[in-house]
Design an enzyme around this catalytic site. Structure first.
Site, PDB file in Angstrom:
ATOM      1  N   CYS A   8       0.830  -1.206   0.000  1.00  0.00           N
ATOM      2  CA  CYS A   8       0.000   0.000   0.000  1.00  0.00           C
ATOM      3  C   CYS A   8       0.868   1.261   0.000  1.00  0.00           C
ATOM      4  O   CYS A   8       2.090   1.198   0.087  1.00  0.00           O
ATOM      5  CB  CYS A   8      -0.918   0.003   1.226  1.00  0.00           C
ATOM      6  SG  CYS A   8      -0.020   0.161   2.789  1.00  0.00           S
ATOM      7  N   CYS A  11       3.225   1.561   2.870  1.00  0.00           N
ATOM      8  CA  CYS A  11       4.372   0.652   2.753  1.00  0.00           C
ATOM      9  C   CYS A  11       5.411   1.218   1.787  1.00  0.00           C
ATOM     10  O   CYS A  11       6.614   1.139   2.044  1.00  0.00           O
ATOM     11  CB  CYS A  11       3.917  -0.720   2.273  1.00  0.00           C
ATOM     12  SG  CYS A  11       2.756  -1.533   3.386  1.00  0.00           S
TER      13      CYS A  11
END
Length: 78
Positions: A10, A13
């Site tokens: 995501c 991340c």
């Protein structure tokens, strides 16, 4: 040194990964940076909230996007 970014890939991340690379660059350090997206492997670290950061197999942060400065602090402690 092996650094692992634990998460699904995501935006958070990705940002953690970018901040990790920036911290390494700022300190003049080299490390292997790996992205771990397999949830079974992430759970094996005891991580239930992502993103997480592991340095040399030790989880140092869970559920937070650390800044490059915060990551540098963990790296310098190594």
């Amino acid at each position: 040194m092996i650094i692992k970014i634990l998460g699904s890939g995501c935006k958070k991340c990705v940002t953690l990964s970018e901040n990790t690379l920036q911290a390494l660059s700022n300190l003049g350090l080299q490390a292997e940076v790996l992205k771990v997206t397999d949830f079974a492997e992430i759970a094996a670290y005891g991580v239930m909230s992502t993103p997480a950061l592991a340095i040399d197999e030790q989880v140092v942060s869970v559920g937070k996007v650390l800044t490059a400065g915060e990551i540098a602090t963990f790296l310098q402690a190594r």
